[in-house]
Design a protein around this motif. Structure first.
Motif, PDB file in Angstrom:
ATOM      1  N   ARG A   1      42.492  34.146  27.006  1.00  0.00           N
ATOM      2  CA  ARG A   1      43.564  34.974  26.439  1.00  0.00           C
ATOM      3  C   ARG A   1      43.139  36.447  26.433  1.00  0.00           C
ATOM      4  O   ARG A   1      43.889  37.336  26.833  1.00  0.00           O
ATOM      5  CB  ARG A   1      43.851  34.482  25.018  1.00  0.00           C
ATOM      6  CG  ARG A   1      44.849  35.273  24.229  1.00  0.00           C
ATOM      7  CD  ARG A   1      46.260  34.919  24.615  1.00  0.00           C
ATOM      8  NE  ARG A   1      47.129  36.082  24.432  1.00  0.00           N
ATOM      9  CZ  ARG A   1      48.295  36.246  25.013  1.00  0.00           C
ATOM     10  NH1 ARG A   1      48.751  35.329  25.861  1.00  0.00           N
ATOM     11  NH2 ARG A   1      49.023  37.314  24.785  1.00  0.00           N
ATOM     12  N   VAL A   2      41.896  36.688  25.993  1.00  0.00           N
ATOM     13  CA  VAL A   2      41.385  38.061  25.937  1.00  0.00           C
ATOM     14  C   VAL A   2      41.357  38.660  27.331  1.00  0.00           C
ATOM     15  O   VAL A   2      41.813  39.770  27.572  1.00  0.00           O
ATOM     16  CB  VAL A   2      39.970  38.083  25.316  1.00  0.00           C
ATOM     17  CG1 VAL A   2      39.330  39.453  25.454  1.00  0.00           C
ATOM     18  CG2 VAL A   2      40.045  37.679  23.853  1.00  0.00           C
ATOM     19  N   TYR A   3      40.822  37.859  28.267  1.00  0.00           N
ATOM     20  CA  TYR A   3      40.666  38.347  29.628  1.00  0.00           C
ATOM     21  C   TYR A   3      42.022  38.721  30.227  1.00  0.00           C
ATOM     22  O   TYR A   3      42.172  39.797  30.829  1.00  0.00           O
ATOM     23  CB  TYR A   3      39.990  37.273  30.474  1.00  0.00           C
ATOM     24  CG  TYR A   3      39.620  37.726  31.860  1.00  0.00           C
ATOM     25  CD1 TYR A   3      38.627  38.692  32.042  1.00  0.00           C
ATOM     26  CD2 TYR A   3      40.270  37.218  32.975  1.00  0.00           C
ATOM     27  CE1 TYR A   3      38.291  39.132  33.304  1.00  0.00           C
ATOM     28  CE2 TYR A   3      39.941  37.648  34.250  1.00  0.00           C
ATOM     29  CZ  TYR A   3      38.947  38.597  34.412  1.00  0.00           C
ATOM     30  OH  TYR A   3      38.609  39.033  35.649  1.00  0.00           O
ATOM     31  N   SER A   4      43.016  37.863  30.007  1.00  0.00           N
ATOM     32  CA  SER A   4      44.312  38.162  30.607  1.00  0.00           C
ATOM     33  C   SER A   4      44.984  39.342  29.917  1.00  0.00           C
ATOM     34  O   SER A   4      45.674  40.126  30.564  1.00  0.00           O
ATOM     35  CB  SER A   4      45.211  36.925  30.594  1.00  0.00           C
ATOM     36  OG  SER A   4      45.415  36.518  29.270  1.00  0.00           O
ATOM     37  N   SER A   5      44.782  39.492  28.612  1.00  0.00           N
ATOM     38  CA  SER A   5      45.431  40.619  27.944  1.00  0.00           C
ATOM     39  C   SER A   5      44.755  41.942  28.303  1.00  0.00           C
ATOM     40  O   SER A   5      45.401  42.983  28.357  1.00  0.00           O
ATOM     41  CB  SER A   5      45.475  40.405  26.440  1.00  0.00           C
ATOM     42  OG  SER A   5      44.180  40.417  25.925  1.00  0.00           O
ATOM     43  N   VAL A   6      43.444  41.882  28.575  1.00  0.00           N
ATOM     44  CA  VAL A   6      42.740  43.110  28.965  1.00  0.00           C
ATOM     45  C   VAL A   6      43.238  43.606  30.321  1.00  0.00           C
ATOM     46  O   VAL A   6      43.309  44.805  30.581  1.00  0.00           O
ATOM     47  CB  VAL A   6      41.213  42.874  28.976  1.00  0.00           C
ATOM     48  CG1 VAL A   6      40.478  43.988  29.697  1.00  0.00           C
ATOM     49  CG2 VAL A   6      40.705  42.753  27.553  1.00  0.00           C
ATOM     50  N   ARG A   7      43.619  42.678  31.169  1.00  0.00           N
ATOM     51  CA  ARG A   7      44.107  43.078  32.493  1.00  0.00           C
ATOM     52  C   ARG A   7      45.395  43.901  32.396  1.00  0.00           C
ATOM     53  O   ARG A   7      45.694  44.700  33.275  1.00  0.00           O
ATOM     54  CB  ARG A   7      44.333  41.840  33.369  1.00  0.00           C
ATOM     55  CG  ARG A   7      43.041  41.434  34.073  1.00  0.00           C
ATOM     56  CD  ARG A   7      43.315  40.449  35.135  1.00  0.00           C
ATOM     57  NE  ARG A   7      43.976  39.268  34.570  1.00  0.00           N
ATOM     58  CZ  ARG A   7      44.173  38.152  35.253  1.00  0.00           C
ATOM     59  NH1 ARG A   7      43.806  38.070  36.510  1.00  0.00           N
ATOM     60  NH2 ARG A   7      44.748  37.115  34.707  1.00  0.00           N
TER      61      ARG A   7
END
Lengths: 331, 269
Positions: free
Chosen positions: B224-230
């Motif tokens: 979730r974090v990784y996708s939101s950082v993108r």
């Protein structure tokens, strides 16, 4: 001797190529304090561990109280062991350690508490039941280990170097205490030790082991005064071993020899020069080089309050001993 | 002497700064007022409040925690068995192979493990109709590598375990199984707890393997974090990072304290 508590028949154990125990036969009577004495690697601990059930013999039988126990695992043997390292459970307190064996028997809770309290007072550790092993002194830990084995009321108690971890002063006191305890409880003790003084002073009978075999079995005085071989004569105490013929020797204890400046009137005499003196307070040990002969050790009590020993290095002295002073050996 | 001490101190300070300055910045900026991550605009807890109202993020976190608990517990049980076999059974067929297979996941690239597990789950889905990719498959994936860490901790503890303690228990009438339960296991507990904490931490922040074995429906916290950082860094990420650092640090401290305590106990004997 009635039915022996332990009978060992032709017991052998090899570790790889090396035989640790090589054909041992042994009987231990009820109520004895028996000692297995020997140097390191002589097989005494392996023999003890086979009685306890931690090692399986290659050949031979271990019979305890009339029952063949050779293949029986340790938890089913009527035997308890006190380990050299004491092996106290660090996560349990003293009472928990002692109660451990009783819990395995399914003894009722109230009886466990009572027996733990009893044995704690027997080994003079009253009130220390809630301490952890780490909070105890070496001497106290030794008593807990003893109590933990005694509380099971075993037919036979095996003790692996029970006093080795104690300091000298404590060891001497504990020795007598353990003998008293053994006599009072009427138990059979088998002690493994490398310390001959300990074995001699405690045991009613002892076996001297050498290279996996028993060299001689007997009461302490018999082993000391009537050794069966040069090995035993040399291992127990100090002995002058004089060759008197082909395969014939005389083992002569240093204190059986009289040491004088003038020729003594004994059956056998020899003369020589003092080459070394070890002053030990109560007695002195002299090394005397016999003329055209071996160096002999002679002990003399320092009866007078003189300056050190009665003779000096370089003095010419006479040695004398009677006909029955030594033991004739043929092996 | 003083010059040397000063030099050593400077080197130390630089080393720590290199490691921990970014983390300190993240923690500081989690209390930032500004929407921009790099601009300081005053103290505020509004991003903390925003995060705790972020349903998607909270769901992901809850999934991660559940997977962490399940996989850490499972790998502790299996790791105990593997470590015990390695430390205590001196010889069995395939021992060397077994020993290397246990530790292989520690050094195996996670991408490789991810692909192979994905193939496994796709295959089993076609053949057996399951398991559905999600909680179960992620948990299984995490167990495969965290098991190795528990096994090694257990093996190390057993290597210096005083075996006369177990002999004493048997001598006092305990069967081998009772001996294990009443003596071996209690003394292994510190090792098992630190193994569990390690497995939990590894599971909580795994991203690569998880991405392969997670289904379309399930999203763990790192995913979730990784996708939101993108899509651009939101200050909520700083808040989340702060929380994760706090959890990881307390797990680490707890594990260190447990290890120290058992070392002290042994030293005191």
């Amino acid at each position: 001797m009635s039915e022996p508590i332990v009978r060992i028949e032709g017991l052998t154990k090899r570790f790889g190529e090396v035989p640790a125990v090589a054909g041992v036969d042994l009987e231990i009577a009820r109520g004895e304090l028996f000692a297995l004495l020997g140097g390191s690697g002589c097989g005494k601990t392996t023999l003890l561990r086979m009685i306890a059930g931690f090692e399986t013999p290659d050949t031979g039988r271990v019979i305890i109280d009339g029952q063949d126990m050779t293949g029986v695992p340790p938890h089913k043997r009527p035997v308890n062991m006190m380990f050299q390292s004491y092996a106290l459970f660090p996560h349990l307190d003293v009472a928990g350690n002692i109660a451990y064996g009783l819990k395995r028997e399914g003894v009722a809770r109230a009886e466990i508490a009572q027996r733990v309290a009893e044995v704690l007072s027997l080994v003079k550790l009253d009130g220390l039941g809630s301490r952890r092993p780490a909070q105890l002194s070496g001497g106290q830990r030794q008593r807990v280990a003893l109590a933990r084995a005694l509380v099971k009321r075993p037919k036979l108690l095996l003790l692996d170097e029970p006093l080795a971890a104690l300091d000298r002063k404590l060891r001497e006191g504990t020795r007598f205490e353990m003998v008293r305890l053994q006599e009072r409880l009427g138990l059979t003790f088998v002690i493994v030790t490398h310390d001959q003084e300990e074995a001699m002073s405690m045991a009613t009978r002892l076996a001297v082991m050498n290279a996996g075999r028993i060299a001689q079995t007997g009461p302490p005085h018999e082993l000391y005064e009537r050794p069966a071989s040069r090995f035993v004569a040399d291992f127990i105490g100090i002995a002058n071993i004089l060759q008197t013929g082909a395969r014939r020797w005389l083992a002569l204890r240093p204190e059986k020899i009289v040491l004088t400046s003038a020729r003594p009137a004994t059956a056998h005499v020899a003369t020589g020069q003092v080459i070394d003196i070890a002053y030990e307070g109560d007695r002195s040990l002299y090394r005397v080089a016999i003329e055209n002969g071996p160096v002999m050790l002679v002990a003399a009590m320092n009866v007078a309050r003189a300056h050190g020993s009665a003779h000096r290095r370089g003095d010419t002295v006479w040695l004398g001993w009677s006909d029955d002073a030594g033991q004739v050996l043929d092996e | 002497m003083i010059g040397r001490a000063r030099f050593a101190f400077t080197v130390l300070a630089f080393g720590y700064a290199f490691l921990y300055l970014p983390i300190a910045l993240v923690i500081t900026y989690s209390f930032n007022e500004s929407r921009l991550v790099t601009v300081w605009a005053g103290l505020s807890t509004k991003w903390w409040i925003a995060l705790f109202h972020n349903e998607a993020m909270l769901d992901a976190a809850w999934l991660s925690v559940r997977i962490g608990l399940a996989s850490a517990t499972l790998s502790t049980v299996l790791g105990l068995a593997a470590g015990y076999a390695l430390a205590r059974v001196p010889r069995f067929v395939g021992r060397t192979l077994f020993a290397s297979l246990v530790v292989a996941p520690m050094v195996m690239p996670e991408v490789v493990m991810g692909i192979s597990m994905l193939l496994l789950f796709v295959g089993s889905d076609q053949l057996l109709g399951g398991p559905a990719r999600g909680f179960l498959t992620i948990t299984i994936g995490h167990v495969t590598f965290s098991l190795a860490f528990v096994a090694i901790v257990v093996q190390a503890r057993l290597a210096d375990f005083d075996r006369t303690l177990e002999e004493a228990a048997m001598d006092l009438g305990a069967t081998p199984w009772t001996t294990f339960l009443t003596v071996t296991l209690p003394l292994l507990t510190p090792a098992l707890v630190s193994g569990w904490l390690l497995a939990f931490t590894l599971s909580l922040d795994d991203l690569i393997l998880t991405q392969f074995v997670a289904g379309a429906q399930s999203q763990t916290l790192p995913m979730r974090v990784y996708s939101s950082v993108r899509l651009g860094v939101d200050p909520q990420i700083n808040v989340l990072a702060t929380i994760v650092v706090a959890i990881a640090a307390s797990a680490l401290i707890a594990s260190a304290v447990l290890t120290r305590r058992s070392v002290d106990k042994r030293a005191a004997q």
